[in-house]
Design an enzyme around this catalytic site. Structure first.
Site, mmCIF file in Angstrom:
data_model
loop_
_atom_site.group_PDB
_atom_site.id
_atom_site.type_symbol
_atom_site.label_atom_id
_atom_site.label_comp_id
_atom_site.label_asym_id
_atom_site.label_seq_id
_atom_site.Cartn_x
_atom_site.Cartn_y
_atom_site.Cartn_z
ATOM 1 N N LYS A 53 0.837 -1.208 0.000
ATOM 2 C CA LYS A 53 0.000 0.000 0.000
ATOM 3 C C LYS A 53 0.873 1.260 0.000
ATOM 4 O O LYS A 53 0.593 2.215 -0.720
ATOM 5 C CB LYS A 53 -0.943 -0.008 1.222
ATOM 6 N N GLN A 97 -4.990 -1.576 9.438
ATOM 7 C CA GLN A 97 -4.836 -2.921 8.902
ATOM 8 C C GLN A 97 -5.436 -3.955 9.856
ATOM 9 O O GLN A 97 -5.169 -3.933 11.056
ATOM 10 C CB GLN A 97 -3.342 -3.221 8.660
ATOM 11 N N ASP A 120 -11.458 2.465 3.791
ATOM 12 C CA ASP A 120 -11.818 1.047 3.792
ATOM 13 C C ASP A 120 -13.325 0.852 3.598
ATOM 14 O O ASP A 120 -13.778 -0.251 3.312
ATOM 15 C CB ASP A 120 -11.447 0.425 5.152
HETATM 16 N N1 GUN Z 1 -6.973 -7.082 6.041
HETATM 17 C C1 GUN Z 1 -7.362 -7.886 5.019
HETATM 18 N N2 GUN Z 1 -8.136 -7.217 4.141
HETATM 19 C C2 GUN Z 1 -8.220 -5.955 4.608
HETATM 20 C C3 GUN Z 1 -8.876 -4.780 4.114
HETATM 21 O O1 GUN Z 1 -9.539 -4.758 3.080
HETATM 22 N N3 GUN Z 1 -8.726 -3.671 4.884
HETATM 23 C C4 GUN Z 1 -8.024 -3.675 6.049
HETATM 24 N N4 GUN Z 1 -7.960 -2.553 6.740
HETATM 25 N N5 GUN Z 1 -7.411 -4.740 6.524
HETATM 26 C C5 GUN Z 1 -7.509 -5.874 5.798
#
Ligand code: GUN
Length: 294
Positions: A53, A97, A120
């Site tokens: 990211k 996350q 998100d």
């Molecule tokens: N962990 C696995 N998928 C995701 C996601 O789409 N967003 C976040 N914040 N954590 C994750």
């Protein structure tokens, strides 16, 4: 029939280039979209995602903030980090996350994120906006990426029967909501299946578009697939494989080879939905910034 492969790497690259071009235009006006990622703990998969990211952010010309704390961080500390990011004017998007360590209340943390910065799309305010079809909703990145794959691959959702296997908050539920909205990538007739669904293979065989988001390796086999159906595989599962240097291989929720023989189009794993998720995160950060300056 041998299915067309839907190339998530190429589609994601195109979206990231569009976002970068847009970010460059904003930069010329002195505005720079900023994304903050919060990582609590040392989970290797989470660390890898967060790294990707950050890299995507920098490539798109965006401001990137990474805040990492050990797994022992308290809930109060994490809430304090979120509060600071909410107040930071250089940050337009915040992503915490998941999963968080067990002693931290995930819902409490996610609900603390300013809905305007919730890239998100997990905050109840954005969930509600998605359900009512408000275009200012920030949409969860994975299902939003799936919808973009369908649109950009010329797969007609209007009037199609889409079957979503899995009812998670992150994928299944928002996926169904996106597909029933009016407009491009929507107007589908949607069925959501889960572990209690009776005759799951039979229901899946009625799908024109079959979206697998169960989290079980190669769960969807050829007897789930109507000839000519489009298959979108959201799963990323690690399966032990002694022949690989790392001792495992990645596989989706779909038994790829046998399903590709009867589907008209299919997404691979890796290289399918996965790269789209990060591309949509960049897109959401841009949307959050646009809405913030409006
Ligand atoms: N962990 C696995 N998928 C995701 C996601 O789409 N967003 C976040 N914040 N954590 C994750």
């Amino acid at each position: 029939m041998s299915a067309r492969i839907i190339d998530g790497v190429a589609l994601a690259k195109a979206i990231r280039e569009e976002v970068a071009a847009e970010a460059a235009k904003l930069a010329a006006k002195g505005m720079r979209p900023g994304l903050a990622v919060v990582l609590i703990g040392e989970d290797p998969a989470s660390k890898a995602y967060v790294g990707s990211k950050e890299k995507a952010c920098i490539e798109a010309g965006m401001h990137s903030v990474k805040i990492a704390r050990p797994a022992t961080a308290s809930e109060a500390e994490v809430l304090e980090i979120v509060d600071q990011l909410n107040a930071d004017r250089a940050v337009h998007g915040i992503l915490v996350q998941l999963p968080l360590p067990k002693h931290i209340n995930t819902e409490k943390v996610l609900n603390r994120v300013d809905p305007a910065k919730d890239v998100d799309g997990f905050h109840p305010q954005n969930v509600g906006k998605l359900v009512i079809g408000d275009p200012t909703a920030l949409r969860p990145c994975t299902p939003y990426g799936v919808q973009q794959m369908l649109i950009r691959s010329g797969i007609e959702t209007r009037g199609a029967h889409a079957v979503v296997v899995g009812r998670s908050t992150i994928v299944g539920k928002p996926m169904a909501n996106l597909l029933i909205q009016t407009g491009p990538g929507g107007d589908a007739t949607v069925t959501v299946c889960h572990s209690k669904t009776r005759d799951l293979p039979g229901v899946c065989r009625t799908a024109d578009i079959l979206i697998a988001a169960i989290g079980k390796a190669e769960f969807v086999t050829r007897d789930f697939v109507k000839p000519g159906a489009v298959i979108i595989d959201v799963g990323i599962n690690r399966v032990d494989d002694a022949s690989k240097p790392r001792g495992y291989r990645l596989t989706g929720d779909v038994a790829y080879a046998e399903c590709a023989e009867i589907a008209s189009a299919i997404t691979p794993v890796p290289g399918g939905v996965g790269p789209m998720t990060i591309a949509m995160l960049m897109q959401n950060t841009l949307q959050a910034m646009r809405q913030a300056v409006r």
